[in-house]
Design a protein around this motif. Structure first.
Motif, PDB file in Angstrom:
ATOM      1  N   GLN A   1     -16.027  29.770 -19.460  1.00 36.12           N
ATOM      2  CA  GLN A   1     -14.778  29.741 -20.688  1.00 36.12           C
ATOM      3  C   GLN A   1     -13.893  28.561 -20.465  1.00 36.12           C
ATOM      4  N   ARG A   2     -13.680  28.328 -19.290  1.00 32.82           N
ATOM      5  CA  ARG A   2     -12.789  27.367 -19.043  1.00 32.82           C
ATOM      6  C   ARG A   2     -13.171  25.958 -19.271  1.00 32.82           C
ATOM      7  N   TYR A   3     -14.365  25.560 -19.162  1.00 35.26           N
ATOM      8  CA  TYR A   3     -14.965  24.291 -19.402  1.00 35.26           C
ATOM      9  C   TYR A   3     -15.992  24.295 -20.415  1.00 35.26           C
ATOM     10  N   THR A   4     -15.968  22.994 -21.020  1.00 38.02           N
ATOM     11  CA  THR A   4     -17.149  22.639 -22.014  1.00 38.02           C
ATOM     12  C   THR A   4     -17.676  21.024 -21.706  1.00 38.02           C
TER      13      THR A   4
ATOM     14  N   GLU B   1     -31.156   6.937 -15.158  1.00 38.14           N
ATOM     15  CA  GLU B   1     -31.836   6.423 -16.144  1.00 38.14           C
ATOM     16  C   GLU B   1     -31.236   7.034 -17.438  1.00 38.14           C
ATOM     17  N   ALA B   2     -30.291   7.762 -17.668  1.00 41.45           N
ATOM     18  CA  ALA B   2     -29.534   8.369 -18.751  1.00 41.45           C
ATOM     19  C   ALA B   2     -28.770   7.488 -19.470  1.00 41.45           C
ATOM     20  N   PRO B   3     -29.243   7.405 -21.034  1.00 45.22           N
ATOM     21  CA  PRO B   3     -28.397   6.659 -21.640  1.00 45.22           C
ATOM     22  C   PRO B   3     -26.984   6.956 -21.954  1.00 45.22           C
ATOM     23  N   PHE B   4     -26.608   8.339 -21.563  1.00 46.80           N
ATOM     24  CA  PHE B   4     -25.291   8.808 -21.883  1.00 46.80           C
ATOM     25  C   PHE B   4     -24.585   9.274 -20.555  1.00 46.80           C
ATOM     26  N   TRP B   5     -23.243   9.580 -20.379  1.00 50.26           N
ATOM     27  CA  TRP B   5     -22.870  10.140 -19.413  1.00 50.26           C
ATOM     28  C   TRP B   5     -22.652  11.650 -19.430  1.00 50.26           C
ATOM     29  N   ASP B   6     -22.750  12.323 -18.284  1.00 52.04           N
ATOM     30  CA  ASP B   6     -22.398  13.795 -18.011  1.00 52.04           C
ATOM     31  C   ASP B   6     -21.168  13.963 -17.924  1.00 52.04           C
ATOM     32  N   ILE B   7     -20.383  14.491 -18.847  1.00 52.33           N
ATOM     33  CA  ILE B   7     -18.872  14.732 -18.610  1.00 52.33           C
ATOM     34  C   ILE B   7     -18.467  16.347 -18.825  1.00 52.33           C
ATOM     35  N   GLU B   8     -17.612  16.614 -17.992  1.00 54.37           N
ATOM     36  CA  GLU B   8     -17.227  17.930 -18.158  1.00 54.37           C
ATOM     37  C   GLU B   8     -15.615  17.882 -18.265  1.00 54.37           C
ATOM     38  N   ILE B   9     -15.501  18.838 -19.252  1.00 52.59           N
ATOM     39  CA  ILE B   9     -13.829  19.027 -19.656  1.00 52.59           C
ATOM     40  C   ILE B   9     -13.247  20.235 -19.266  1.00 52.59           C
ATOM     41  N   GLU B  10     -12.209  20.278 -18.870  1.00 53.42           N
ATOM     42  CA  GLU B  10     -11.335  21.620 -18.672  1.00 53.42           C
ATOM     43  C   GLU B  10     -10.561  21.739 -19.925  1.00 53.42           C
ATOM     44  N   LEU B  11     -10.796  22.819 -20.707  1.00 55.63           N
ATOM     45  CA  LEU B  11     -10.259  22.990 -22.160  1.00 55.63           C
ATOM     46  C   LEU B  11      -8.600  23.276 -21.750  1.00 55.63           C
ATOM     47  N   SER B  12      -7.990  22.724 -22.654  1.00 60.74           N
ATOM     48  CA  SER B  12      -6.583  23.039 -22.414  1.00 60.74           C
ATOM     49  C   SER B  12      -6.129  24.023 -22.857  1.00 60.74           C
ATOM     50  N   GLN B  13      -6.878  24.726 -24.092  1.00 61.98           N
ATOM     51  CA  GLN B  13      -6.550  26.116 -24.601  1.00 61.98           C
ATOM     52  C   GLN B  13      -7.337  27.201 -23.830  1.00 61.98           C
ATOM     53  N   ASP B  14      -6.416  28.191 -23.285  1.00 60.50           N
ATOM     54  CA  ASP B  14      -6.865  29.210 -22.893  1.00 60.50           C
ATOM     55  C   ASP B  14      -7.655  30.446 -23.717  1.00 60.50           C
ATOM     56  N   PHE B  15      -8.623  30.303 -24.000  1.00 55.69           N
ATOM     57  CA  PHE B  15      -9.348  31.382 -24.760  1.00 55.69           C
ATOM     58  C   PHE B  15      -9.202  32.564 -24.463  1.00 55.69           C
TER      59      PHE B  15
ATOM     60  N   ILE C   1      -5.773  15.961 -31.883  1.00 55.35           N
ATOM     61  CA  ILE C   1      -5.771  17.291 -31.249  1.00 55.35           C
ATOM     62  C   ILE C   1      -6.368  17.364 -30.017  1.00 55.35           C
ATOM     63  N   MET C   2      -5.538  17.870 -29.125  1.00 54.48           N
ATOM     64  CA  MET C   2      -5.875  18.083 -27.603  1.00 54.48           C
ATOM     65  C   MET C   2      -7.141  18.912 -27.579  1.00 54.48           C
ATOM     66  N   ILE C   3      -7.913  18.514 -26.711  1.00 48.26           N
ATOM     67  CA  ILE C   3      -9.304  19.315 -26.309  1.00 48.26           C
ATOM     68  C   ILE C   3      -9.205  19.908 -24.973  1.00 48.26           C
ATOM     69  N   GLY C   4      -9.027  18.609 -24.116  1.00 55.91           N
ATOM     70  CA  GLY C   4      -8.958  19.055 -22.541  1.00 55.91           C
ATOM     71  C   GLY C   4      -9.119  17.689 -21.722  1.00 55.91           C
ATOM     72  N   ILE C   5      -9.070  18.048 -20.479  1.00 56.93           N
ATOM     73  CA  ILE C   5      -9.052  16.963 -19.685  1.00 56.93           C
ATOM     74  C   ILE C   5     -10.331  16.822 -18.852  1.00 56.93           C
ATOM     75  N   VAL C   6     -10.831  15.678 -18.752  1.00 54.79           N
ATOM     76  CA  VAL C   6     -11.984  15.464 -17.897  1.00 54.79           C
ATOM     77  C   VAL C   6     -11.934  15.733 -16.490  1.00 54.79           C
ATOM     78  N   THR C   7     -13.012  16.791 -16.123  1.00 54.28           N
ATOM     79  CA  THR C   7     -12.807  17.049 -14.575  1.00 54.28           C
ATOM     80  C   THR C   7     -13.937  16.480 -13.938  1.00 54.28           C
ATOM     81  N   GLU C   8     -15.043  15.935 -14.537  1.00 55.86           N
ATOM     82  CA  GLU C   8     -16.198  15.400 -13.655  1.00 55.86           C
ATOM     83  C   GLU C   8     -16.840  14.481 -14.528  1.00 55.86           C
ATOM     84  N   VAL C   9     -17.127  13.376 -14.095  1.00 58.88           N
ATOM     85  CA  VAL C   9     -18.096  12.433 -14.655  1.00 58.88           C
ATOM     86  C   VAL C   9     -19.098  12.114 -13.836  1.00 58.88           C
ATOM     87  N   ASN C  10     -20.291  11.750 -14.485  1.00 64.99           N
ATOM     88  CA  ASN C  10     -21.565  11.727 -13.645  1.00 64.99           C
ATOM     89  C   ASN C  10     -22.579  10.908 -14.467  1.00 64.99           C
ATOM     90  N   LEU C  11     -23.000   9.814 -14.034  1.00 64.68           N
ATOM     91  CA  LEU C  11     -24.213   8.999 -14.539  1.00 64.68           C
ATOM     92  C   LEU C  11     -25.393   9.049 -13.992  1.00 64.68           C
TER      93      LEU C  11
END
Lengths: 275, 171
Positions: A186-189, A232-246, A219-229
């Protein structure tokens, strides 16, 4: 004919079973269609009031943190107000554009964070001018989109819902992608579809892009915590820590966008898309 | 409606309220949930009419769905369990059969029988519930973890309640 009736009667338990299961399956599929008007969910009055009661009991134990959050939000708003006033002196005179967004404050009646498809029930509805598709934000960032409304209550599809997609943007580089939850923590997207040539780094801020006019831009969504390429992938895998504590959402604000219908209809004309 | 019917109706609402007001907020380690409401279907008297069972299952599941915002999901899993319940009861009939009008309790048939009866059905309920909710098998192991965690949690509560409630007189 008589044989057929006898057959059905003999296996009536099975046929009832089949009928009920098909009905349920239909309901499940129907419910997955995005944004529909529904009555059999927690926005109906009885269930919303019951859930509100149970939330009220729990809230009593977290009054202190709620107070702190509200006070902090107040301070931030006042600062924002000041900043806006200064900006306005040099801005456009088109009042519709300045007042493009209107805010309605609502109380959270029910909330879940640990399912794959999480929803939030709030205590504002059609009577307060809400309708499906409106953006919902919390004190620290984006929360979700209104899914269905009754007279006094509404169900919000949370960012913590594997079906929910929000257009997000890396603030530093202006590359935009899709924010979508993976259903686990629930903390990451995750932020998807950021192309290879972009250069996201840990610590980048991700905000809403404003391309779909549901959320205002920035509007704030979160902070990037992990980037990974992957190679062969056309896009980055990016993990965000949500700024809102749900986990402890108590009050949210629903954003009414006055220009949304105008923007949507313009885009519909341009792309010839029918919905 | 006779007395036992009214008692069961009250029980129906008791299970429902317990589930949606209390247990809905409980999640251990973010993976184990308690779907105690399914015990209502499992613990109805052995000779309950299968049609009535399924109808009760549908209504209970549907009511739970309203509060979970998950239209049809719980109803689907609960109707399935309600349908299979009587077949499973017949399969595991103890020697000498059930007494007429017997209740499904640890007191009546022993703990071992009770576990053999409840564990597979609750497992099936959770299996269907979580995989339909996940809409596929992309998160297979994580979903399995949730299922097994919830199975242990729900079973603990169900068995605990068996020992907490005094053996009832036959209704």
């Amino acid at each position: 004919m008589e044989r057929l009736i006898n057959f059905i009667y003999e296996y009536r338990a099975f046929f009832t079973f089949l009928f009920l299961e098909l009905l349920c399956a239909w309901l499940v599929v129907e419910n997955n269609q995005y944004q529909s008007t529904q009555y059999f969910n927690s926005s109906n009055r009885v269930s919303a009031q019951l859930l509100g009661f149970s939330q009220g009991v729990r809230e009593y134990f977290s009054l202190r943190t709620i107070n702190e959050d509200l006070a902090r939000e107040n301070a931030e708003l006042r600062r924002d107000l000041e900043r806006t006033r200064i900006q306005l002196t040099e801005a456009t005179t088109d009042t519709t554009r300045i007042n493009q967004f209107d805010f309605v404050s609502a109380k959270v009646m029910a909330n879940s964070t640990h399912l794959y498809k999480n929803f939030i029930t709030i205590n504002k509805g059609k009577a307060d001018g809400l309708y499906p598709g409106m953006a919902v934000i919390g004190d620290a960032g984006a929360v979700g989109k209104v899914k269905s409304v009754s007279d006094r209550y509404a169900v919000v599809i949370s960012l913590l819902n594997v079906d929910e997609q929000v257009s997000g943007m890396i603030k530093r580089t202006n590359h935009f992608g899709t924010v979508r939850w993976n259903g686990i923590d629930q903390r990451y997207t995750t932020l998807q579809f950021i192309p290879r040539h972009a250069t996201p780094v840990k610590g980048d801020t991700v905000v809403t892009s404003g391309y779909n006019a549901v959320f205002p831009e920035g509007i704030m969504i979160g902070i990037v915590t992990e980037v990974n390429l992957k190679s062969e992938a056309p896009f980055w895998d990016i993990e965000i820590e949500l700024s809102q504590d749900f986990g402890r959402l108590a009050f949210v604000e629903v954003i009414k966008s006055k220009l949304k219908s105008e923007k949507d209809s313009l885009e519909k004309v341009t792309t010839g898309e029918r919905r | 409606m006779n007395r036992s019917g009214i008692a069961q109706l009250l029980l129906f609402f008791a299970y429902l309220l317990l589930q949606v007001l209390v247990l809905r907020n409980v999640a251990l380690f973010n993976t184990a949930f308690c779907f105690f409401y399914i015990a209502f279907i499992l613990l109805l008297p052995i000779e309950t009419n299968p049609l009535l069972l399924m109808l009760a299952g549908f209504l209970l599941g549907f009511s739970v769905d309203i509060f979970y915002n998950s239209m049809g999901l719980h109803a689907f899993a609960t109707v399935l369990v309600a349908y299979l319940r009587n077949y499973w009861l017949n399969t595991i009939t103890p020697q000498g059969g059930y007494e007429s009008g017997a209740a499904v309790t640890v007191a009546a048939n022993g703990l071992q029988w009770f576990l053999v009866y409840t564990i597979p059905l609750i497992f099936l309920h959770h299996l269907v519930l979580f995989f339909v909710e996940a809409a596929g098998v992309t998160l297979f192991w994580y979903t399995m973890l949730k299922i097994v965690g919830s199975l242990v949690f729900t079973m603990l509560v169900v068995v605990l309640f068996q020992f907490l409630t005094p053996p009832r007189r036959r209704l």
